[in-house]
Design an enzyme around this catalytic site. Structure first.
Site, PDB file in Angstrom:
ATOM      1  N   HIS A  71       0.852  -1.203   0.000  1.00 51.40           N
ATOM      2  CA  HIS A  71       0.000   0.000   0.000  1.00 51.40           C
ATOM      3  C   HIS A  71       0.884   1.248   0.000  1.00 51.40           C
ATOM      4  O   HIS A  71       1.999   1.221   0.511  1.00 51.40           O
ATOM      5  CB  HIS A  71      -0.894  -0.012   1.245  1.00 51.40           C
ATOM      6  N   GLU A 121      -3.660   3.265  -7.168  1.00 52.72           N
ATOM      7  CA  GLU A 121      -4.117   4.334  -6.271  1.00 52.72           C
ATOM      8  C   GLU A 121      -3.165   5.519  -6.413  1.00 52.72           C
ATOM      9  O   GLU A 121      -2.100   5.518  -5.794  1.00 52.72           O
ATOM     10  CB  GLU A 121      -4.103   3.870  -4.814  1.00 52.72           C
ATOM     11  N   GLY A 177     -10.175   8.241  -3.022  1.00 52.31           N
ATOM     12  CA  GLY A 177     -11.297   9.180  -3.107  1.00 52.31           C
ATOM     13  C   GLY A 177     -12.653   8.554  -3.372  1.00 52.31           C
ATOM     14  O   GLY A 177     -13.632   9.270  -3.572  1.00 52.31           O
ATOM     15  N   SER A 180     -11.570   6.005   4.209  1.00 53.62           N
ATOM     16  CA  SER A 180     -12.221   7.004   5.066  1.00 53.62           C
ATOM     17  C   SER A 180     -13.712   7.136   4.766  1.00 53.62           C
ATOM     18  O   SER A 180     -14.500   7.399   5.686  1.00 53.62           O
ATOM     19  CB  SER A 180     -11.527   8.360   4.925  1.00 53.62           C
TER      20      SER A 180
END
Lengths: 214, 214, 214, 214
Positions: free
Chosen positions: B85, B133, B173, B195
């Site tokens: 990641h 990402e 996002g 998130s």
């Protein structure tokens, strides 16, 4: 065949090896490069030998104390750089960043890797060359081309499957002209070597033996 | 579409998110996984949700204090693991090693990367999936599928050119069902998000919104 | 004397060792802790044994995928953590950050180091304890207290010169009660051990031998 | 007061700065050093200025491709080295190793750190000097001596409590003679600076302003 002599942090005289490499390259017509410590790049380049950095950092100009800036090694006379040597493994994103950095001043690039899967991964990042060096053979007495010929052939195939324009070198245990010929016959475009020349009593004689059969 | 909710080190209740994900997955038929801190894996797995590790170390059983052993996360109930990641970038050789480690107990794998070149490199190492990402969009309000649709399409193409069997996820996002649909239409096989669910006041409602259009 | 059993990534049954440690601790009155993989913390803590993490990351709640959050290990039942074990060496600034992280949920801390100079440096950062473990003796058959008693005495002196409130443990090669007594006599407040218990056929018998002379 | 100008990876002309520093040092009697990229060390040293490396690796002669060998930087003309700059943080064990490496060819050493606790830790490892540089002030317009005078005083006290023979420098945001005087009055034995000189239109004028009040 390209022959790249990696001086690592060996207690050798980098100028002696560089002058030997320049002489042997001139006399044989074989392309021989020398990769010294960053602090020795300018002195090595002054001998006229093809000079490579051992590493460049994945950074641009800026606040990067202790980095090895691609522009700085190029200004010192380097025309190429190794990236991700097994003694200096980088994060995948940083190999990508170091390739971008090397491209700015036009340095040639060779990305090292352990095995054919990693060679394919490295080739996908678009370097000029990749180099397969099985860690367990580095520094040993047996050449990769003798001990594990399949890994060289598989690396050549793996790189070609991803990008045919990427050259493939091999390294680990290479010290004789026969090793270089064997690497050539397995499809390699070059060899990386280190102790066989850097630690030789007579580096020029060692290099002459290496290129003689080519 | 696979939806993987990465809890990172957020101050959320991992059990609440896990139960929400299990409920939404059951009701919608959409495959939803949750990736908590290693210390929370067993409690999360007990909810019945598909449980993923955030990382496994490139090591075997042995003297590796502080590592995250693949067998230990599998014993705790994980069935898959993220690798590399952007908040936990690994060396190329260690991504390869972590994939080998994950294969031992049969963990599914997704290797993250920043851009299509790195996606191709990651795909060459043979994971089950790769995930693109763009770091500059992670944690932001705009979905990668909206802000940079080309990077998703290019990642899909780059992975397919190396190995058609490797799935491609995208992340950064993503917080709405429209984002997931957009990712689907760009060729992605799954999405990573964090998130948008982990920090939601009502994680179950957030997940229901996400999978509703599928 | 505190006895901390580090399970590393060994192929042992962490519950078996934890139950043995809890039993021996209860029966002998000697404080015995067990440090398993993060994924095993909650299962180990449920045995009632004093449970330690092998590492915590120098981060707060937030976007830190793959980290080991101090709050998460505390919630799983850990009451202490090792930091900077020789198999997981940290940057100086990150040892400081991991100590700050451990302090938030009230974890006890032991910072490992190689030699008396590093022990003094570690003590200056304000941990509860430091542990000297010469890397060359870790995993071996000879106890640090036998092979290099001076390094233990020097570590005790070095820590005391910086901060008298910091306990000093020692580790490497400790497997018998005599080793523990020798460590005690050299001024150590505890011992770290690993394979001597974790790899024993009968961990409980191994621990009983260890604490018997105390 | 010692003034060390860190050129980082800035796009400056290292020779121009080195010549300016040599001139200002000669004319003012203030000790001024310059720390360029490793590849620029020999060219900088040829100007006669006191030359420092930005980093040395914690290695001896041997198989360490991409390292910065202490002997190589000394042979190139460096007489000192920074270690553990905030842009190049090292493991505690490697700071210790880099200090050992620097001692072999007799390089002076300054170990950087973020705060007084880390300064005490660094001082315990026995360098010639430590340097406190709060990361949040590095590269800014406000001098550490103005923005956070207590951190300088605390660093001076922290180092003295561990080893009175260790000099203390400070850095971050220093660009004027007043900043240097303020550092001096807070007990610092030297200053580290970078952009204030390296990015100045006229490095010599910038250095003259810096040393004028001393």
């Amino acid at each position: 065949m390209f022959v790249l002599v990696n001086l690592k942090a060996y207690p050798c005289d980098p100028i002696e090896v560089a002058e030997a490499a320049a002489t042997v390259s001139d006399e044989s017509g074989v392309d021989v490069g020398v990769a010294p410590q960053a602090a020795d790049l300018s002195a090595v380049a002054e001998t006229g030998v093809e000079t490579w950095a051992q590493h460049v950092s994945p950074v641009e100009h800026g606040s990067h104390t202790g980095s090895t800036l691609a522009e700085a090694v190029a200004d010192a006379g380097a025309t190429g750089t190794m990236i991700n040597h097994s003694e200096n493994r980088l994060k995948l994103a940083d190999i990508d960043g170091s390739l971008d950095a090397a491209a700015r001043p036009g340095l040639e690039t060779v990305v090292c890797a352990n095995n054919p899967e990693q060679i394919a991964a490295a080739a996908a990042l678009g370097p000029d060359a990749v180099a397969v060096e099985p860690p367990e053979l580095i520094g040993g007495d047996v050449s990769v081309a003798t001990a594990d010929p399949e890994i060289v052939e598989d690396a050549v195939d793996a790189a070609a499957a991803v990008d045919e324009s990427v050259d493939v070198y091999c390294g680990a245990g290479i010290s004789t002209g026969e090793d270089v010929v064997a690497a050539d016959e397995l499809g390699a475009d070059g060899v990386l070597l280190a102790s066989g020349v850097a630690k030789a009593d007579d580096p020029q004689a060692a290099l002459e033996d290496l290129v003689e059969p080519l």
